[in-house]
Design an enzyme around this catalytic site. Structure first.
Site, PDB file in Angstrom:
ATOM      1  N   ALA A 136       0.864  -1.186   0.000  1.00 51.81           N
ATOM      2  CA  ALA A 136       0.000   0.000   0.000  1.00 51.81           C
ATOM      3  C   ALA A 136       0.890   1.221   0.000  1.00 51.81           C
ATOM      4  O   ALA A 136       1.941   1.221   0.628  1.00 51.81           O
ATOM      5  CB  ALA A 136      -0.884   0.017   1.254  1.00 51.81           C
ATOM      6  N   CYS A 137       0.490   2.237  -0.757  1.00 53.86           N
ATOM      7  CA  CYS A 137       1.268   3.475  -0.731  1.00 53.86           C
ATOM      8  C   CYS A 137       0.304   4.630  -0.585  1.00 53.86           C
ATOM      9  O   CYS A 137      -0.907   4.447  -0.562  1.00 53.86           O
ATOM     10  CB  CYS A 137       2.119   3.625  -1.988  1.00 53.86           C
ATOM     11  SG  CYS A 137       1.157   3.730  -3.496  1.00 53.86           S
ATOM     12  N   SER A 138       0.826   5.812  -0.480  1.00 55.36           N
ATOM     13  CA  SER A 138      -0.046   6.941  -0.154  1.00 55.36           C
ATOM     14  C   SER A 138      -1.054   7.249  -1.261  1.00 55.36           C
ATOM     15  O   SER A 138      -2.199   7.531  -0.982  1.00 55.36           O
ATOM     16  CB  SER A 138       0.805   8.168   0.177  1.00 55.36           C
ATOM     17  OG  SER A 138       1.683   8.430  -0.896  1.00 55.36           O
TER      18      SER A 138
ATOM     19  N   THR B 153       1.990   0.825  -5.057  1.00 57.91           N
ATOM     20  CA  THR B 153       1.305  -0.326  -4.475  1.00 57.91           C
ATOM     21  C   THR B 153       1.429  -1.537  -5.393  1.00 57.91           C
ATOM     22  O   THR B 153       1.746  -2.644  -4.958  1.00 57.91           O
ATOM     23  CB  THR B 153      -0.195   0.011  -4.288  1.00 57.91           C
ATOM     24  OG1 THR B 153      -0.287   1.171  -3.475  1.00 57.91           O
ATOM     25  CG2 THR B 153      -0.942  -1.140  -3.651  1.00 57.91           C
TER      26      THR B 153
END
Lengths: 154, 488
Positions: free
Chosen positions: B11-13, B19
């Site tokens: 998961a990334c921002s 992601t």
């Protein structure tokens, strides 16, 4: 689905940017030209903000500047090949030669996002990225990307 | 190394590119190695390729390549490695190998989850490790302590008049022989208990590779003969050894070993190096101070006893305090040895009429104070003792009542800052009262019962002795009660 997100005209070799900032400005400008975004400034700011969180410089000369922003009209993929190598704080420290830029509107639907995620995944495939880096033929780039997405879709 | 099961979440921002790139990288790297790998993506699309609870349970390790906080509750108790998404993109192979080798179980005290530490933070370190050691030591203390206590009662040989004439086992009877054997059994337990404790404290600090060195080191540190001292270092030396070993092993684990020797690092290299290190330290560094401490204490006591022969209460207080200090360690043993030595010396020189009973009386009055004080505190201040502590306190009573001071060790090790002053104060009071009131301890057990099982000359028969010892016990219990924290 793919067709309204990505077309031959979304590929450009005409950037003489020398810095990351110039490159992002260029992408903003190009996106407005292609009517992907309403305001090039807003899109540029969005890209810049994303870079601040974490660099999108990947490896082997590729970056994926992207953002989700309400200025985006149509979810799109753009491919920019730079004439000058650009310092992008990439993972392997190599300068960037090619940017895959993803533009995502607010509240976008799942299918568009799915296509974008497929492109992101495709970048892990060395054969795919080196084929794109090693050609100066827009048509070939277009076909490579399209092929990958269709293949992943099935 | 094939068929390892790996699950992960990326998961990334933004949830758009990293992601999926991280997920793809991990999957590819895992498959290349022949691992069974499944990566859940939490991106702007939502959760895709979701992990089932069953998959998580079966996984050898969980890799979280996340830059945002995700729900960690699913991974409780699993070995988890958390890295940045970009790290997984850059070096997926490395992330997987690191995860397989070094991922730490999630949810244990001290685990970091998104910058938030789990469990107790402030008291974490030191006491958490000590507690771990104690929990392994307690069953041994109780089993061997009670066996020793049983045997101890039978060790007093009486003459026809019922007076204790000798301490020791009458091996000529079957009963005497059995008791003698039981006494040895109990002593084995007490010998093992110190290294066992140190081993599990070190285990809590640095894991299995630390156990060998800590046990061997603590054994040596408690073995008078190997140290060249008159007594071993007791539980305080064991704590020192356990922490030295624990942190040494932690350092040794951080060294980047060549791949070739990695498999033998935890089973051979670290145990060998750390055991050599701690043994040398204990024998050459710890032995002398203990021997030195004992002889200087001994000399101090001699000076005290020569100069203040007229004030037995002073000697009684000092000796009592020493007995309560380290419960079988060098300070305690010095006092005991001194007491016996002074008694036997003066008896040989001046006969029983001129014998100096003071130091010995003080040691015997003080010896049961710590374990009995703990027990009394657990009765008066019920809310301040956990269920486990109450069991330990009851067994401390069993030991204390027959003069086995070691029953208090688990409490002293667990909470030295509160317990040791309480033990010292109570023991000093008992020692000072007994000697100050003119009690003469001839033989028997060092507990309130000594007045019945033993021979003690005192101003008011029975009462003076019991009063002296029990006042000390009460002092210890009250100090514990007022300083110990409530158990929630």
């Amino acid at each position: 689905m793919m067709d309204n997100m990505f077309s031959l005209d979304n590929i450009t070799f005409n950037s003489d940017a020398t810095t990351k900032d110039e490159a992002l400005k260029f992408i903003g400008h190009f996106a407005q030209e292609r009517e992907i975004v309403k305001s090039e400034k807003a899109f540029y700011k969005g890209l810049k903000k994303r870079e601040k969180e974490v660099t999108t410089g990947f490896k082997d000369g590729i970056a994926i500047p992207h953002c989700k922003n309400k200025t985006v009209l149509n979810p799109s993929v753009m491919v920019v090949k730079f004439t000058n190598p650009i310092e992008w704080e990439s993972m392997d420290g190599k300068p960037v030669k090619l940017a895959f830029s993803l533009a995502i509107p607010e509240g976008e639907n799942q299918q568009h996002l799915k296509v974008l995620s497929t492109i992101s995944r495709a970048l892990i495939d060395d054969a795919f990225t080196s084929a794109i880096l090693n050609t100066n033929d827009k048509e070939e780039i277009y076909n490579l990307i399209k092929e990958k997405i269709v293949m992943e879709d099935n | 190394m094939t068929n390892k099961k790996i699950v992960g979440v990326t998961a990334c921002s933004a949830g758009i590119a990293h992601t999926y790139m991280a997920a793809e990288s991990l999957e590819k790297a895992g498959e290349e190695k022949g691992y069974d790998i499944k990566i859940e993506t939490q991106g702007s699309i939502g959760v895709e390729n979701a992990l089932t609870q069953e998959e998580i349970e079966q996984a050898d390790v969980v890799i979280l390549a996340v830059e945002i906080n995700i729900d960690m509750s699913r991974f409780f108790g699993k070995r988890v490695l958390r890295v940045r998404a970009s790290e997984a993109m850059k070096n997926a192979q490395g992330v997987i190998e690191t995860a397989l080798e070094k991922a730490e179980p999630y949810g244990e005290k001290g685990t970091k989850a998104g910058g938030v530490k789990m469990g107790k933070t402030e008291e974490g370190g030191f006491f958490q490790h000590i507690m771990a050691g104690i929990s392994y030591m307690i069953p041994m203390v109780i089993a061997s302590g009670l066996i020793l206590a049983i045997a101890n009662v039978a060790a007093f040989q009486r003459d026809a008049a019922g007076r204790i004439v000798n301490w020791g086992f009458d091996d000529s009877t079957i009963f005497g022989e059995l008791m003698s054997n039981l006494f040895s059994v109990g002593q084995v337990g007490f010998t093992l208990m110190i290294p066992l404790f140190a081993g599990f404290v070190a285990n809590s600090i640095a894991g299995k590779p630390a156990i060998a060195a800590a046990m061997i080191g603590a054994y040596i540190a408690n073995d008078a003969e190997m140290l060249g001292a008159d007594a071993g270092g007791g539980f305080l030396a064991a704590i020192l050894v356990a922490f030295l070993v624990g942190y040494l092993v932690r350092l040794l684990k951080k060294i980047p070993y060549p791949k070739l020797i990695q498999p033998i690092v935890p089973i051979m290299l670290i145990p060998l190096v750390s055991t050599l290190f701690i043994s040398i330290i204990v024998i050459y560094v710890l032995g002398n101070p203990i021997a030195g401490l004992m002889s200087s204490l001994y000399e101090g006591l001699t000076v005290l006893s020569e100069n203040y022969a007229a004030a037995p209460v002073i000697i009684g207080v000092v000796i009592g305090a020493m007995v309560g200090f380290d419960l079988g360690g060098p300070v305690n043993k010095t006092a005991l040895i001194f007491g016996t030595a002074v008694f036997t010396d003066t008896v040989t020189k001046y006969g029983i009429e001129g014998a100096n009973f003071v130091p010995q009386t003080a040691t015997q009055a003080a010896i049961s104070v710590a374990p009995l004080g703990i027990w009394l505190a657990s009765i008066i201040f019920k809310k301040k003792f956990s269920a486990t502590e109450k069991v330990s306190a009851n067994s401390a009573f069993g030991m204390g009542i027959v003069g086995v001071t070691e029953g208090a060790i688990p409490f002293a090790a667990q909470d030295p800052v509160r317990m040791i002053p309480a033990f010292v104060a109570g023991s000093a009071v008992a020692g000072g009262l007994a000697t100050g009131l003119g009690t003469k301890f001839y033989g028997g057990i060092g507990s309130p019962l000594g007045t019945f099982i033993g021979y003690i000359e005192q101003p008011i028969p029975f009462v003076t002795w019991i009063f002296s010892v029990m006042t000390g016990v009460l002092v210890t219990a009250l100090i514990i009660g007022f300083t110990k924290k409530r158990v929630d």
